[in-house]
Write a protein that holds these residues in place. Structure first.
Motif, PDB file in Angstrom:
ATOM      1  N   ILE A  10       4.457  -4.175  -3.575  1.00 14.69           N
ATOM      2  CA  ILE A  10       2.970  -3.851  -3.707  1.00 14.69           C
ATOM      3  C   ILE A  10       2.938  -2.609  -3.264  1.00 14.69           C
ATOM      4  O   ILE A  10       3.374  -2.088  -2.372  1.00 14.69           O
ATOM      5  CB  ILE A  10       2.025  -4.678  -2.850  1.00 14.69           C
ATOM      6  CG1 ILE A  10       2.229  -6.511  -3.297  1.00 14.69           C
ATOM      7  CG2 ILE A  10       0.690  -4.365  -3.221  1.00 14.69           C
ATOM      8  CD1 ILE A  10       3.054  -7.042  -2.327  1.00 14.69           C
ATOM      9  N   VAL A  11       2.488  -1.644  -4.457  1.00 14.38           N
ATOM     10  CA  VAL A  11       2.221  -0.181  -4.099  1.00 14.38           C
ATOM     11  C   VAL A  11       0.827   0.138  -4.254  1.00 14.38           C
ATOM     12  O   VAL A  11       0.285   0.022  -5.339  1.00 14.38           O
ATOM     13  CB  VAL A  11       2.895   0.744  -4.925  1.00 14.38           C
ATOM     14  CG1 VAL A  11       2.994   2.210  -4.476  1.00 14.38           C
ATOM     15  CG2 VAL A  11       4.613   0.273  -4.794  1.00 14.38           C
ATOM     16  N   ASP A  12       0.198   0.418  -3.354  1.00 14.78           N
ATOM     17  CA  ASP A  12      -1.454   0.735  -3.263  1.00 14.78           C
ATOM     18  C   ASP A  12      -1.689   1.459  -1.999  1.00 14.78           C
ATOM     19  O   ASP A  12      -1.059   1.190  -0.727  1.00 14.78           O
ATOM     20  CB  ASP A  12      -2.058  -0.470  -3.126  1.00 14.78           C
ATOM     21  CG  ASP A  12      -3.657  -0.261  -3.489  1.00 14.78           C
ATOM     22  OD1 ASP A  12      -4.352   0.610  -3.220  1.00 14.78           O
ATOM     23  OD2 ASP A  12      -4.086  -1.169  -4.362  1.00 14.78           O
ATOM     24  N   ASP A  13      -2.301   2.750  -2.099  1.00 18.05           N
ATOM     25  CA  ASP A  13      -2.589   3.645  -0.794  1.00 18.05           C
ATOM     26  C   ASP A  13      -3.967   3.131  -0.073  1.00 18.05           C
ATOM     27  O   ASP A  13      -4.050   3.582   0.851  1.00 18.05           O
ATOM     28  CB  ASP A  13      -3.040   4.921  -1.676  1.00 18.05           C
ATOM     29  CG  ASP A  13      -4.133   5.004  -2.662  1.00 18.05           C
ATOM     30  OD1 ASP A  13      -4.214   4.198  -3.456  1.00 18.05           O
ATOM     31  OD2 ASP A  13      -4.883   5.936  -2.300  1.00 18.05           O
ATOM     32  N   GLN A  33       6.741  -6.972   0.054  1.00 19.88           N
ATOM     33  CA  GLN A  33       6.435  -6.124   0.831  1.00 19.88           C
ATOM     34  C   GLN A  33       5.609  -4.875   0.313  1.00 19.88           C
ATOM     35  O   GLN A  33       5.470  -4.555  -0.896  1.00 19.88           O
ATOM     36  CB  GLN A  33       7.718  -5.095   1.230  1.00 19.88           C
ATOM     37  CG  GLN A  33       7.688  -4.170   1.998  1.00 19.88           C
ATOM     38  CD  GLN A  33       9.178  -3.556   2.825  1.00 19.88           C
ATOM     39  OE1 GLN A  33      10.035  -4.251   2.317  1.00 19.88           O
ATOM     40  NE2 GLN A  33       9.045  -2.613   3.486  1.00 19.88           N
ATOM     41  N   ALA A  34       4.547  -4.413   1.178  1.00 20.76           N
ATOM     42  CA  ALA A  34       3.695  -3.337   0.573  1.00 20.76           C
ATOM     43  C   ALA A  34       4.120  -1.933   1.152  1.00 20.76           C
ATOM     44  O   ALA A  34       4.729  -1.705   2.059  1.00 20.76           O
ATOM     45  CB  ALA A  34       2.192  -3.722   1.274  1.00 20.76           C
ATOM     46  N   PHE A  35       3.721  -1.251  -0.006  1.00 21.95           N
ATOM     47  CA  PHE A  35       4.050   0.349   0.367  1.00 21.95           C
ATOM     48  C   PHE A  35       3.040   1.212  -0.123  1.00 21.95           C
ATOM     49  O   PHE A  35       2.000   0.709  -0.941  1.00 21.95           O
ATOM     50  CB  PHE A  35       4.978   0.831  -1.009  1.00 21.95           C
ATOM     51  CG  PHE A  35       6.456  -0.116  -0.541  1.00 21.95           C
ATOM     52  CD1 PHE A  35       7.581   0.309   0.139  1.00 21.95           C
ATOM     53  CD2 PHE A  35       6.661  -1.159  -1.282  1.00 21.95           C
ATOM     54  CE1 PHE A  35       8.627  -0.213   0.466  1.00 21.95           C
ATOM     55  CE2 PHE A  35       7.920  -1.746  -1.333  1.00 21.95           C
ATOM     56  CZ  PHE A  35       8.832  -1.531  -0.475  1.00 21.95           C
ATOM     57  N   SER A  36       2.671   2.029   0.656  1.00 22.88           N
ATOM     58  CA  SER A  36       1.475   3.089   0.543  1.00 22.88           C
ATOM     59  C   SER A  36       1.446   4.053  -0.529  1.00 22.88           C
ATOM     60  O   SER A  36       0.636   4.658  -0.819  1.00 22.88           O
ATOM     61  CB  SER A  36       1.021   3.552   1.804  1.00 22.88           C
ATOM     62  OG  SER A  36       2.011   4.623   2.335  1.00 22.88           O
ATOM     63  N   SER A  37       2.802   4.332  -1.132  1.00 19.46           N
ATOM     64  CA  SER A  37       2.924   5.373  -1.973  1.00 19.46           C
ATOM     65  C   SER A  37       3.926   5.207  -3.104  1.00 19.46           C
ATOM     66  O   SER A  37       4.759   4.178  -2.636  1.00 19.46           O
ATOM     67  CB  SER A  37       2.806   6.753  -1.447  1.00 19.46           C
ATOM     68  OG  SER A  37       4.435   6.952  -0.951  1.00 19.46           O
ATOM     69  N   GLY A  38       3.952   5.598  -4.174  1.00 21.07           N
ATOM     70  CA  GLY A  38       5.186   5.509  -5.089  1.00 21.07           C
ATOM     71  C   GLY A  38       6.345   6.247  -4.432  1.00 21.07           C
ATOM     72  O   GLY A  38       7.453   5.527  -4.704  1.00 21.07           O
ATOM     73  N   GLU A  39       6.150   7.291  -3.833  1.00 23.25           N
ATOM     74  CA  GLU A  39       7.335   7.793  -3.199  1.00 23.25           C
ATOM     75  C   GLU A  39       8.060   7.075  -2.102  1.00 23.25           C
ATOM     76  O   GLU A  39       9.298   7.013  -1.843  1.00 23.25           O
ATOM     77  CB  GLU A  39       6.963   9.345  -2.691  1.00 23.25           C
ATOM     78  CG  GLU A  39       6.297  10.311  -3.651  1.00 23.25           C
ATOM     79  CD  GLU A  39       4.876  10.121  -3.943  1.00 23.25           C
ATOM     80  OE1 GLU A  39       4.352  11.094  -4.539  1.00 23.25           O
ATOM     81  OE2 GLU A  39       4.330   9.272  -3.704  1.00 23.25           O
TER      82      GLU A  39
END
Length: 131
Positions: A10-13, A33-39
């Motif tokens: 999951i990628v969401d700022d 797993q969550a990520f806060s950015s595409g990078e």
């Protein structure tokens, strides 16, 4: 749900949204797993294990659609669900033309997201729409 070994990324700022989707995925037995950015996602060792990508369209530096397009260009065809708080027909058409599996305007129904994730995981295993 099949493909339990694959990760739902999951990628969401917006950390609250990412965490909520991550908790929902884990509650049905999926690894998430969550990520806060595409990078951040692109640098992650989980990239190669990702069976489904849930990504926000509107993020700083790299939009969700840009992330999907970059992955496709690099040969990483990850079934992608694009979510957005600012829906538009233009973005929906561009997303679907780029190969995004589902386009969900926020707020979306949990069951709609789960149906999209099922479709994405089935397609990542090559099960073309099998129930």
């Amino acid at each position: 749900m099949p493909n339990r070994g694959s990760i739902v990324a999951i990628v969401d700022d917006d950390k609250a949204v990412g965490n909520a989707i991550e908790v929902l995925m884990r509650s049905i037995g999926l690894v998430a797993q969550a990520f806060s950015s595409g990078e951040e996602f692109l640098r992650s060792p989980e990239l190669s294990r990702t069976g489904c990508l849930v990504v926000d369209f509107d993020m700083p530096r790299m939009s969700g659609l840009d992330l999907h397009s970059n992955l496709s260009r690099l040969g990483n065809e990850i079934p992608t669900i694009l979510i957005t708080a600012y829906p538009s027909d233009d973005i929906r058409v561009r997303a679907l033309q780029a190969g995004v599996i589902c386009y969900l305007p926020k707020p979306f129904d949990e069951s709609d997201l789960l149906n999209c994730i099922q479709t994405a995981l089935d397609s990542s295993k090559g099960n073309s729409g099998a129930p």
